[in-house]
Motif scaffolding. Structure first.
Motif, mmCIF file in Angstrom:
data_model
loop_
_atom_site.group_PDB
_atom_site.id
_atom_site.type_symbol
_atom_site.label_atom_id
_atom_site.label_comp_id
_atom_site.label_asym_id
_atom_site.label_seq_id
_atom_site.Cartn_x
_atom_site.Cartn_y
_atom_site.Cartn_z
ATOM 1 N N UNK A 1 5.473 -10.222 11.598
ATOM 2 C CA UNK A 1 5.084 -9.370 10.657
ATOM 3 C C UNK A 1 6.339 -8.619 10.446
ATOM 4 N N UNK A 2 6.699 -8.488 8.989
ATOM 5 C CA UNK A 2 7.704 -7.377 8.731
ATOM 6 C C UNK A 2 7.076 -6.806 7.445
ATOM 7 N N UNK A 3 7.552 -5.244 7.636
ATOM 8 C CA UNK A 3 7.179 -4.239 6.567
ATOM 9 C C UNK A 3 8.446 -3.516 6.222
ATOM 10 N N UNK A 4 8.332 -3.227 4.899
ATOM 11 C CA UNK A 4 9.446 -2.258 4.337
ATOM 12 C C UNK A 4 9.080 -1.571 3.415
ATOM 13 N N UNK A 5 9.883 -0.670 2.939
ATOM 14 C CA UNK A 5 9.811 -0.016 1.687
ATOM 15 C C UNK A 5 11.138 0.184 1.042
ATOM 16 N N UNK A 6 11.386 0.707 -0.280
ATOM 17 C CA UNK A 6 12.676 0.715 -0.905
ATOM 18 C C UNK A 6 12.838 2.397 -1.052
ATOM 19 N N UNK A 7 14.091 2.580 -0.710
ATOM 20 C CA UNK A 7 14.359 4.049 -0.879
ATOM 21 C C UNK A 7 15.697 4.318 -1.651
ATOM 22 N N UNK A 8 15.775 4.660 -2.754
ATOM 23 C CA UNK A 8 17.034 4.586 -3.835
ATOM 24 C C UNK A 8 17.352 3.147 -3.993
ATOM 25 N N UNK B 1 0.861 -1.183 -0.075
ATOM 26 C CA UNK B 1 0.010 0.093 -0.004
ATOM 27 C C UNK B 1 0.953 1.183 0.047
ATOM 28 N N UNK B 2 0.575 2.345 -0.834
ATOM 29 C CA UNK B 2 1.367 3.394 -0.612
ATOM 30 C C UNK B 2 1.205 4.291 0.558
ATOM 31 N N UNK B 3 2.392 4.625 0.670
ATOM 32 C CA UNK B 3 2.604 5.317 2.345
ATOM 33 C C UNK B 3 1.719 6.502 2.510
ATOM 34 N N UNK C 1 10.709 8.733 9.514
ATOM 35 C CA UNK C 1 11.087 10.117 9.074
ATOM 36 C C UNK C 1 11.213 10.306 7.679
ATOM 37 N N UNK C 2 11.720 9.402 6.994
ATOM 38 C CA UNK C 2 11.944 9.572 5.940
ATOM 39 C C UNK C 2 10.969 9.655 4.749
ATOM 40 N N UNK C 3 9.591 9.065 5.389
ATOM 41 C CA UNK C 3 8.360 9.335 4.572
ATOM 42 C C UNK C 3 7.890 10.592 4.585
ATOM 43 N N UNK C 4 8.339 11.591 5.122
ATOM 44 C CA UNK C 4 8.015 12.948 5.168
ATOM 45 C C UNK C 4 8.674 13.695 4.090
ATOM 46 N N UNK D 1 6.824 8.785 -1.995
ATOM 47 C CA UNK D 1 5.615 8.141 -1.607
ATOM 48 C C UNK D 1 5.762 6.490 -2.125
ATOM 49 N N UNK D 2 6.697 6.024 -1.304
ATOM 50 C CA UNK D 2 6.889 4.412 -1.859
ATOM 51 C C UNK D 2 5.755 3.519 -1.415
ATOM 52 N N UNK D 3 6.008 2.146 -1.997
ATOM 53 C CA UNK D 3 4.998 1.164 -1.641
ATOM 54 C C UNK D 3 5.724 0.797 -0.245
ATOM 55 N N UNK D 4 4.758 0.734 0.662
ATOM 56 C CA UNK D 4 4.954 0.007 1.866
ATOM 57 C C UNK D 4 4.681 -1.387 1.814
ATOM 58 N N UNK D 5 5.444 -2.561 1.822
ATOM 59 C CA UNK D 5 5.141 -3.825 1.551
ATOM 60 C C UNK D 5 5.309 -4.782 2.801
ATOM 61 N N UNK D 6 4.725 -5.779 2.965
ATOM 62 C CA UNK D 6 4.633 -6.886 4.033
ATOM 63 C C UNK D 6 4.955 -8.003 3.496
#
Length: 232
Positions: A77-84, A39-41, A102-105, A110-115
């Protein structure tokens, strides 16, 4: 992270009519049948962004509490996103709670948050919570002021329907485990003790009687959060 268990629909259940801008739109999912949920952040944290638009003086006592848990509870549960191109894990506490990194501000990020689990196995929840320096000892007036800010936020998002928006009438104390916490109200006629239900939640109904007395509230045991609740 499906629409059925997203913060939008958690708000629909707990804060009916409070956030119409969110409630009118279903979340775009774009998930494969067996893929891990994503889901999008911006969609996950939209309720938080809406709260942050209020002046600090109207929201400094409240915040959003996010949780991500398995169905049934107890799984990992694990969740993550990709940054560069780099995978960044989102820290999730043992009770499933997590905060917006903080990076999501960053503007435009607006990365995908993945689980690590498919959507049908996850419950994503968001609740308005009390911000307090010390959950172990506070006054009833502290909860009342927080409830007033919650209701102000609800009203600000309800627009023309603000007169229909139910107000927060309960404060729920969330215990780390159901058997190890207790809430005591120091009333003139004596101490009133409240114990948790099977989910580890202690509900305190807000009332004019308690407002008049403004009792001290003492918490015994480990408390995770205090959240507001409207009548069912």
């Amino acid at each position: 992270m499906t629409a059925a268990v997203s913060p939008v629909h958690s708000v629909r259940r707990r804060l009916a009519l409070a956030l119409p801008a969110l409630l009118l739109a279903a979340l775009p999912l774009g998930l494969r049948a067996e893929a891990g949920a994503s889901l999008r952040a911006s969609e996950v944290f939209e309720p938080l962004v809406m709260l942050e638009r209020l002046p600090e003086s109207q929201r400094h006592l409240i915040g959003w509490r996010y949780t991500l848990q398995t169905i049934p509870p107890g799984g990992t549960v694990k969740a993550w996103y990709l940054d560069q191109g780099q995978r960044v894990e989102i820290p999730i506490a043992a009770d499933g709670s997590f905060e917006r990194p903080a990076a999501l501000t960053r503007p435009g990020f607006d990365p995908l948050l993945q689980a690590n689990r498919p959507e049908r196995e996850l419950k994503l929840d968001a609740q308005l919570m009390v911000r307090a320096p010390d959950f172990q000892s506070l006054r009833y007036a502290d909860l009342q002021r927080a409830a007033q800010q919650m209701n102000g936020f609800i009203k600000s998002q309800a627009g023309l329907l603000s007169f229909l928006a139910p107000k927060v009438q309960y404060m729920d104390f969330h215990c780390q485990t159901a058997g190890d916490c207790l809430v005591e109200l120091k009333l003139p006629q004596g101490t009133r003790r409240l114990t948790p239900d099977a989910q580890g939640r202690i509900g305190l109904a807000l009332s004019a009687e308690l407002e008049d007395v403004n009792p001290e509230i003492q918490v015994k045991g480990r408390m995770l959060a205090i959240t507001g609740r409207q009548p069912e």
